[in-house]
Motif scaffolding. Structure first.
Motif, mmCIF file in Angstrom:
data_model
loop_
_atom_site.group_PDB
_atom_site.id
_atom_site.type_symbol
_atom_site.label_atom_id
_atom_site.label_comp_id
_atom_site.label_asym_id
_atom_site.label_seq_id
_atom_site.Cartn_x
_atom_site.Cartn_y
_atom_site.Cartn_z
ATOM 1 N N THR A 40 5.722 28.130 -22.538
ATOM 2 C CA THR A 40 6.360 27.402 -21.443
ATOM 3 C C THR A 40 7.865 27.299 -21.676
ATOM 4 O O THR A 40 8.326 27.269 -22.810
ATOM 5 C CB THR A 40 5.781 25.978 -21.298
ATOM 6 N N ARG A 58 2.740 21.938 -7.642
ATOM 7 C CA ARG A 58 2.179 20.582 -7.745
ATOM 8 C C ARG A 58 2.923 19.664 -6.787
ATOM 9 O O ARG A 58 4.109 19.450 -6.924
ATOM 10 C CB ARG A 58 2.329 20.040 -9.171
ATOM 11 N N PHE A 86 9.152 26.408 -15.493
ATOM 12 C CA PHE A 86 8.959 25.204 -14.691
ATOM 13 C C PHE A 86 10.156 25.013 -13.768
ATOM 14 O O PHE A 86 11.299 25.010 -14.221
ATOM 15 C CB PHE A 86 8.816 23.977 -15.592
ATOM 16 N N SER A 112 11.016 15.445 -17.535
ATOM 17 C CA SER A 112 9.971 14.821 -16.719
ATOM 18 C C SER A 112 8.684 14.677 -17.527
ATOM 19 O O SER A 112 8.142 15.672 -18.013
ATOM 20 C CB SER A 112 9.698 15.679 -15.477
ATOM 21 N N ARG A 129 14.032 18.615 -17.022
ATOM 22 C CA ARG A 129 13.146 19.152 -18.056
ATOM 23 C C ARG A 129 12.511 18.033 -18.876
ATOM 24 O O ARG A 129 11.574 18.259 -19.619
ATOM 25 C CB ARG A 129 13.895 20.131 -18.948
ATOM 26 N N LEU A 154 10.834 24.856 -20.015
ATOM 27 C CA LEU A 154 11.297 23.818 -19.107
ATOM 28 C C LEU A 154 12.816 23.811 -19.183
ATOM 29 O O LEU A 154 13.376 23.654 -20.273
ATOM 30 C CB LEU A 154 10.747 22.450 -19.507
ATOM 31 N N ARG A 176 5.735 14.138 -16.490
ATOM 32 C CA ARG A 176 4.630 14.828 -15.834
ATOM 33 C C ARG A 176 4.650 16.319 -16.179
ATOM 34 O O ARG A 176 3.631 16.889 -16.569
ATOM 35 C CB ARG A 176 4.696 14.610 -14.313
ATOM 36 N N ASN A 177 5.813 16.941 -16.041
ATOM 37 C CA ASN A 177 5.890 18.370 -16.344
ATOM 38 C C ASN A 177 5.741 18.641 -17.842
ATOM 39 O O ASN A 177 5.173 19.653 -18.240
ATOM 40 C CB ASN A 177 7.186 18.974 -15.805
ATOM 41 N N HIS A 237 11.570 22.242 -11.548
ATOM 42 C CA HIS A 237 11.411 20.808 -11.312
ATOM 43 C C HIS A 237 11.741 20.427 -9.888
ATOM 44 O O HIS A 237 12.492 21.109 -9.210
ATOM 45 C CB HIS A 237 12.285 20.020 -12.279
ATOM 46 N N SER A 239 14.292 15.355 -10.625
ATOM 47 C CA SER A 239 13.583 15.483 -11.892
ATOM 48 C C SER A 239 14.360 16.409 -12.823
ATOM 49 O O SER A 239 15.342 17.023 -12.430
ATOM 50 C CB SER A 239 12.178 16.027 -11.646
ATOM 51 N N ALA A 259 7.269 21.996 -8.868
ATOM 52 C CA ALA A 259 6.905 20.654 -8.422
ATOM 53 C C ALA A 259 7.851 20.222 -7.306
ATOM 54 O O ALA A 259 9.052 20.464 -7.379
ATOM 55 C CB ALA A 259 6.981 19.668 -9.583
#
Length: 194
Positions: free
Chosen positions: A30, A108, A3, A13, A11, A32, A15-16, A5, A9, A84
């Motif tokens: 995943t 995103r 991810f 976040s 790790r 982050l 949303r994520n 960010h 933002s 993102a």
């Protein structure tokens, strides 16, 4: 799935973290991580400059990618990027620096325009997701889509009624489903049920 960010933002976040949980349910690992150190975050809170240092963010993402490729527990994994906002530009640039490793990208509410001249060099299948009410970013993503000449696959998905942060009910869920489908398609070998 790494991810990247967006501006301001981390790790943490929500949303994520939500998107990561949906990806995990789809049998996708995943990671982050913060692309800025704690000290850099403090500086950025005051100056807002490092969040737009796309070269720095991309270099940190490449470093994390290399680490995954050399770590015994993850070196056999196929790698995808979920970017993102400004993190999307970092993901696109990093993907051009590791084209043999990065197998898919999802953006995103991304700022692919900040990736500049490298867009035509992106080879990984790339999905751009934008909110239907995020008008300036829609245009930026349409322009970026047209420049992804060498991407193995490319698509722009506009989520109706969503704004930049996908805070409207049900919109982030749509992002997570679209991302999960894209990554399953390009990251999970067909003989494993993907």
């Amino acid at each position: 799935m790494l991810f990247a960010h967006g501006s301001g933002s981390s790790r943490h976040s929500p949303r994520n973290r939500y998107v990561a949980s949906v990806l995990q349910q789809a049998r996708l690992a995943t990671l982050l991580l913060d692309l800025l150190t704690a000290e850099e975050e403090e500086i950025d809170l005051r100056t807002r400059q490092l969040r737009f240092d796309i070269g720095l963010l991309a270099a940190r993402l490449v470093g994390a990618t290399d680490w995954l490729c050399h770590t015994p527990a993850t070196r056999s994994f196929r790698i995808g990027y979920f970017g993102a906002s400004t993190g999307s530009a970092a993901a696109l640039i990093a993907a051009t620096q590791r084209p043999e490793v990065v197998s898919a990208i999802v953006s995103r509410g991304g700022r692919p325009d900040l990736a500049g001249a490298v867009l035509p060099q992106v080879k990984a299948p790339t999905l751009l997701i934008v909110g239907g009410h995020d008008f300036p970013v829609i245009t930026m993503n349409e322009d970026a889509l047209a420049q992804l000449h060498h991407a193995a696959a490319k698509r722009l998905e506009i989520v109706p009624r969503a704004t930049h942060l996908f805070e409207e009910p049900g919109t982030l869920e749509q992002v997570a489903i679209l991302a999960s489908q894209w990554f399953q398609r390009y990251l999970i070998p067909h003989n494993q049920g993907g």
